[in-house]
Scaffold this active site. Structure first.
Site, PDB file in Angstrom:
ATOM      1  NE  ARG A   1      82.101 -53.754  33.554  1.00 57.31           N
ATOM      2  CZ  ARG A   1      83.181 -53.985  32.796  1.00 57.31           C
ATOM      3  NH1 ARG A   1      83.940 -53.002  32.411  1.00 57.31           N
ATOM      4  NH2 ARG A   1      83.492 -55.209  32.467  1.00 57.31           N
TER       5      ARG A   1
ATOM      6  CE1 TYR B   1      87.166 -61.795  27.982  1.00 58.77           C
ATOM      7  CE2 TYR B   1      84.872 -62.534  27.988  1.00 58.77           C
ATOM      8  CZ  TYR B   1      85.817 -61.539  27.794  1.00 58.77           C
ATOM      9  OH  TYR B   1      85.414 -60.283  27.414  1.00 58.77           O
TER      10      TYR B   1
ATOM     11  NE  ARG C   1      88.397 -49.247  34.963  1.00 60.19           N
ATOM     12  CZ  ARG C   1      89.020 -50.070  34.100  1.00 60.19           C
ATOM     13  NH1 ARG C   1      90.306 -50.298  34.229  1.00 60.19           N
ATOM     14  NH2 ARG C   1      88.357 -50.633  33.119  1.00 60.19           N
TER      15      ARG C   1
ATOM     16  NE  ARG D   1      89.984 -52.463  40.427  1.00 62.25           N
ATOM     17  CZ  ARG D   1      91.056 -53.237  40.603  1.00 62.25           C
ATOM     18  NH1 ARG D   1      91.585 -53.383  41.808  1.00 62.25           N
ATOM     19  NH2 ARG D   1      91.605 -53.863  39.584  1.00 62.25           N
TER      20      ARG D   1
END
Ligand code: CP3
Length: 342
Positions: A24, A150, A28, A37
């Protein structure tokens, strides 16, 4: 042939200062990421926008000069390619239509994966135009077990009870789902290599939830199949596997899958890992991502411990899990400086 620093590890070269990248690393915690984003209310549309995805892939390299870029995408693009709708709801994480019966598994659109993954291939092409040739470009996919978690659950979870329940109650259905995901993953990863990635990583983030038998059947077997199929066509592309929280099963995961490198979570003892894996595999890991977000001084202390423990082995420095959104950028910079011996 010229071999860059990252790939030198796979030739078993060692050095005091290891090559590094971070899970990652685009995300963010970076203001430049948040700015791009903002233009995309929908996360998958962002992932499929080749220009934007290429731009954010390169952002951490520009800022920190890591040894590898990782393609900006997500593990949940495979369900999307297979025709299951995926959305990311703010503060709630991923949402999918849960798989409940045979009909839904039969309808998965395996034959459409190759054309649907085209935007990602375009992203890879754009990245390779800009990425310095001294850097690796890591492509990736979620491993079948984790992606199945998922798809069956329909959302994130800490225990994935519906998925594990299905694997007991309807083993044939679950098996068909895993086979379809295995095939889709092979198609998708081969396309990524064709498009220009130089290394592959398989994320099995929920491997630690499997029992021994489930681990053999749903983690090791599909991983072995994916690795052997890729190696048939692309023997020179290194493959990293990340079976998070797999504990003692990590040994079988390493020895029975054909993986070149084993990514280790933050709970793995450094000396044990070296004993188990350093003769046969490149190690990657394992700084605690929560430490990185919490304490700069202790991050440096712990990083030096890892560097010291593994300095005689061919390893790639990374975190035990992805960089968290509230991680101070200064801490990431201090980590990079430490890794370079500065
Ligand atoms: O590492 C990188 O920089 C490359 C890009 C990457 C992302 N996700 C971007 C992303 C990679 C390799 C992943 C893998 C991924 N995605 C995993 C496996 C690794 C792991 O963390 O265990 C998993 C389980 C997912 C599924 C997923 N995607 C989750 C649970 C979430 C979080 C939802 C949220 O709102 O935080 C995502 C979204 C996601 N994927 C983000 C990023 C940067 C955050 C989305 C945003 O910017 O709004």
């Amino acid at each position: 042939m010229h071999t860059h620093f990252f790939h030198s590890r796979f030739l078993k070269e060692t050095s005091e200062n290891p090559p590094f990248w971070f899970m990652r690393q685009a995300g963010r915690y970076l203001p430049e990421y948040r700015k791009v984003r903002e233009n995309f209310p929908d996360f998958l549309s962002f992932c499929y926008h080749a220009q934007a995805a290429a731009e954010v892939t390169l952002q951490p390299i520009t800022r920190f000069d890591m040894d590898a870029a990782i393609l900006f995408s997500d593990i949940l693009v495979i369900p999307d390619f297979l025709g299951r709708r995926v959305s990311f709801v703010k503060n709630e994480g991923p949402q999918l239509e849960p798989i409940t019966d045979e009909k839904e598994v039969e309808k998965l659109e395996l034959s459409l994966v190759l054309e649907r993954c085209e935007p990602v291939m375009k992203t890879i092409g754009l990245i390779q135009k800009e990425l310095p040739k001294t850097k690796a470009l890591i492509g990736f996919a979620g491993a079948p077990w984790t992606v199945a978690c998922y798809m069956v659950e329909g959302k994130g979870s800490k225990i994935f009870e519906a998925t594990r329940g299905m694997s007991y109650q309807r083993p044939e259905l679950f098996s068909t789902l895993i086979s379809t995901l295995t095939q889709a993953t092979i198609v998708y990863l081969k396309a990524q290599i064709q498009a220009g990635v130089t290394c592959i990583k398989l994320f099995d983030s929920w491997a630690g939830l499997a029992t021994t038998q489930q681990f053999e059947q749903w983690v090791i077997n599909p991983t072995q199949k994916i690795v052997s199929d890729i190696k048939k066509d692309y023997p020179h592309i290194p493959i990293i596997g990340f079976a998070k929280n797999a504990g003692a099963m990590t040994m079988r995961y390493a020895s029975q899958t054909g993986l070149d490198a084993i990514a280790l979570d933050a709970s793995t003892p450094l000396d044990w890992a070296a004993q188990q894996f350093s003769n046969t595999h490149v190690m990657q890991g394992n700084l605690d991502n929560i430490l990185l977000a919490s304490d700069q001084n202790e991050t440096i202390v712990q990083t030096k411990k890892i560097m010291n423990a593994w300095k005689n082995y061919p390893y790639i420095f990374n975190l035990g899990h992805g960089i968290l959104p509230h991680t101070p950028i200064d801490n990431v910079q201090a980590l990079c400086d430490t890794l370079r011996g500065q």
